[in-house]
Design a protein around this motif. Structure first.
Motif, mmCIF file in Angstrom:
data_model
loop_
_atom_site.group_PDB
_atom_site.id
_atom_site.type_symbol
_atom_site.label_atom_id
_atom_site.label_comp_id
_atom_site.label_asym_id
_atom_site.label_seq_id
_atom_site.Cartn_x
_atom_site.Cartn_y
_atom_site.Cartn_z
ATOM 1 N N TYR A 34 2.272 1.753 -3.493
ATOM 2 C CA TYR A 34 1.198 2.291 -4.344
ATOM 3 C C TYR A 34 1.005 3.789 -4.082
ATOM 4 C CZ TYR A 34 -3.508 2.438 -6.438
ATOM 5 O OH TYR A 34 -4.607 2.731 -7.198
ATOM 6 N N ASN A 41 -6.088 3.168 -13.282
ATOM 7 C CA ASN A 41 -6.840 2.330 -12.341
ATOM 8 C C ASN A 41 -7.744 3.195 -11.459
ATOM 9 O OD1 ASN A 41 -7.116 -0.279 -10.707
ATOM 10 N ND2 ASN A 41 -6.241 1.084 -9.167
ATOM 11 N N ARG A 42 -7.186 4.287 -10.925
ATOM 12 C CA ARG A 42 -7.992 5.191 -10.076
ATOM 13 C C ARG A 42 -9.119 5.831 -10.891
ATOM 14 N NH1 ARG A 42 -8.082 4.734 -4.901
ATOM 15 N NH2 ARG A 42 -8.551 6.930 -4.566
ATOM 16 N N SER A 100 0.833 -1.208 0.000
ATOM 17 C CA SER A 100 0.000 0.000 0.000
ATOM 18 C C SER A 100 0.872 1.265 0.000
ATOM 19 C CB SER A 100 -0.994 0.001 1.158
ATOM 20 O OG SER A 100 -0.334 0.141 2.360
ATOM 21 N N GLY A 112 -9.328 -3.660 0.176
ATOM 22 C CA GLY A 112 -8.000 -3.322 -0.363
ATOM 23 C C GLY A 112 -8.019 -1.873 -0.794
ATOM 24 N N ASP A 129 -8.567 -9.021 6.338
ATOM 25 C CA ASP A 129 -7.899 -9.609 5.173
ATOM 26 C C ASP A 129 -8.962 -10.222 4.261
ATOM 27 O OD1 ASP A 129 -6.397 -11.570 3.535
ATOM 28 O OD2 ASP A 129 -4.741 -11.013 4.866
ATOM 29 N N VAL A 130 -8.864 -9.949 2.979
ATOM 30 C CA VAL A 130 -9.856 -10.465 2.028
ATOM 31 C C VAL A 130 -9.842 -11.997 1.994
ATOM 32 C CG1 VAL A 130 -8.368 -10.384 -0.036
ATOM 33 C CG2 VAL A 130 -10.843 -10.106 -0.287
ATOM 34 N N ASP A 164 -8.871 -2.842 4.711
ATOM 35 C CA ASP A 164 -7.496 -3.090 4.266
ATOM 36 C C ASP A 164 -6.802 -3.883 5.365
ATOM 37 O OD1 ASP A 164 -5.838 -1.461 1.790
ATOM 38 O OD2 ASP A 164 -4.629 -2.591 3.235
ATOM 39 N N VAL A 175 -10.439 -3.569 -6.240
ATOM 40 C CA VAL A 175 -9.720 -2.800 -7.264
ATOM 41 C C VAL A 175 -8.217 -2.897 -6.985
ATOM 42 C CG1 VAL A 175 -9.428 -0.508 -8.274
ATOM 43 C CG2 VAL A 175 -11.700 -1.285 -7.605
HETATM 44 C C1 LIG Z 1 -2.561 -1.466 -5.115
HETATM 45 S S1 LIG Z 1 -3.433 -1.031 -3.668
HETATM 46 C C2 LIG Z 1 -5.028 -0.613 -4.336
HETATM 47 C C3 LIG Z 1 -5.754 0.484 -3.585
HETATM 48 C C4 LIG Z 1 -7.106 0.867 -4.167
HETATM 49 N N1 LIG Z 1 -8.027 -0.242 -4.209
HETATM 50 C C5 LIG Z 1 -6.950 1.410 -5.557
HETATM 51 O O1 LIG Z 1 -7.111 0.649 -6.511
HETATM 52 O O2 LIG Z 1 -6.626 2.586 -5.714
HETATM 53 C C6 LIG Z 1 -3.760 -2.617 -2.941
HETATM 54 C C7 LIG Z 1 -4.251 -2.551 -1.503
HETATM 55 O O3 LIG Z 1 -4.700 -3.848 -1.125
HETATM 56 C C8 LIG Z 1 -4.267 -4.092 0.192
HETATM 57 N N2 LIG Z 1 -4.177 -5.563 0.355
HETATM 58 C C9 LIG Z 1 -3.246 -6.394 -0.169
HETATM 59 N N3 LIG Z 1 -3.511 -7.664 0.203
HETATM 60 C C10 LIG Z 1 -4.628 -7.618 0.972
HETATM 61 C C11 LIG Z 1 -5.400 -8.598 1.641
HETATM 62 N N4 LIG Z 1 -5.038 -9.893 1.612
HETATM 63 N N5 LIG Z 1 -6.498 -8.203 2.343
HETATM 64 C C12 LIG Z 1 -6.847 -6.891 2.394
HETATM 65 N N6 LIG Z 1 -6.153 -5.916 1.773
HETATM 66 C C13 LIG Z 1 -5.061 -6.267 1.078
HETATM 67 C C14 LIG Z 1 -2.934 -3.405 0.313
HETATM 68 O O4 LIG Z 1 -2.601 -3.125 1.661
HETATM 69 C C15 LIG Z 1 -3.175 -2.147 -0.514
HETATM 70 O O5 LIG Z 1 -3.641 -1.102 0.296
#
Ligand SMILES: C[S@@+](CC[C@H](N)C(=O)[O-])C[C@H]1O[C@@H](n2cnc3c(N)ncnc32)[C@H](O)[C@@H]1O
Length: 271
Positions: free
Chosen positions: A22, A56-57, A19, A79, A131-132, A105, A159
């Protein structure tokens, strides 16, 4: 090193996080040198990554406006990350002041940042540290119970998230569990990294995968058909699963930099 005010206690700034990397791509300030170093290596392996993140945003914002236009004003954004502007609740609320949003997240900085951004707005927004890979922790969370009516359609945002789940985590099964908790008419808003159909080849793809593997947070690029399988039980709305800039663009699509046509975005509706 002194801990900045935004960094919760206990995090190790020497270990890069997905994160915070990113956040760096997007020009944010919630990142450490280890994150910037990893991001620079990823950009060297796959030039143009920050532009892909902007695409993406932009996709995410158009999809949220689409959801509101379809009458869906409840959002579950898993996420959700650190982004400092153009968050789901801001975009949704501009179109529907009554919109409710739960962010999720598993990164402590993303959760702390979310709490800070949402302070004073608890009546309509919340954030869950989960966690997802444990969908029931999300669906049964106090914040989802307090803010969302799961008897009515919800827009579920996954996303730029599922490419951080490895196949052995069964991301398809996790999405199915989330889908089963949602009412008919709910929407799945999803993007996923891929090199299929984009301007960069598989070699650059595996180079960038290598960077994330090295920091202990594997990134998995998937084929179009693997990404399409996430929509099982949903019907893709027009124009289907496409390169992100091509999903219901607001105007003519800028063809100047082909790198933004990397990866896929789509929206599905649960029957
Ligand atoms: C690339 S960022 C995307 C942020 C936002 N969704 C966007 O697209 O702008 C990915 C996010 O997913 C979170 N993430 C990664 N693995 C995850 C998990 N297993 N469960 C929940 N969140 C997770 C990371 O901490 C990060 O904040």
């Amino acid at each position: 090193m002194e801990r900045p005010a935004w960094a919760p206690q206990g995090i190790d700034p020497s270990v890069p996080s997905v994160s915070r990397i990113y956040d760096y791509y997007l020009g944010g300030s919630h990142n450490f040198e280890a994150d910037r170093e990893a991001a620079r290596r990823a950009i060297a392996a796959f030039p143009g990554l920050p532009k892909i993140m902007q695409a993406n945003r932009a996709f995410m914002r158009r999809a949220v406006r689409f959801a509101v236009a379809e009458g869906v004003t409840q959002f579950l954004d898993i996420g959700s990350g650190i982004p400092t502007f153009g968050n789901v609740h801001e975009v949704a609320r501009a179109a529907a002041p009554e919109a409710r949003v739960v962010y999720v997240d598993n990164d402590p900085v993303a959760v702390a940042h979310g709490r800070a951004v949402l302070e004073g707005d608890e009546a309509r927004t919340g954030i869950v540290a989960a966690d997802v890979r444990e969908p029931e922790d999300i669906v049964d969370s106090d914040e989802v119970g307090r803010l969302l009516d799961l008897g009515k359609p919800v827009a579920l945002l996954l996303v730029a998230l599922l490419h951080f789940l490895e196949d052995h985590d069964d991301p398809w099964g996790k999405v199915a569990e989330l889908r089963d908790a949602l009412a008919p008419g709910s929407l799945l808003i999803l993007t996923h990294a891929s090199v299929e159909g984009g301007p960069r080849g598989p070699e650059q793809g595996s180079d960038v995968e290598g960077v994330y593997r090295d920091i202990g947070s594997p990134l998995i690029l998937r084929s179009r058909s693997e990404v399409e399988r996430f929509f099982e039980g949903f019907e893709l709305v027009e124009p289907g699963l496409v390169a992100m800039p091509n999903w219901r663009p607001d105007g003519p699509v800028d063809q100047e930099d082909p790198v933004v046509f990397t990866g896929f975005g789509g929206v599905g509706r649960k029957a």
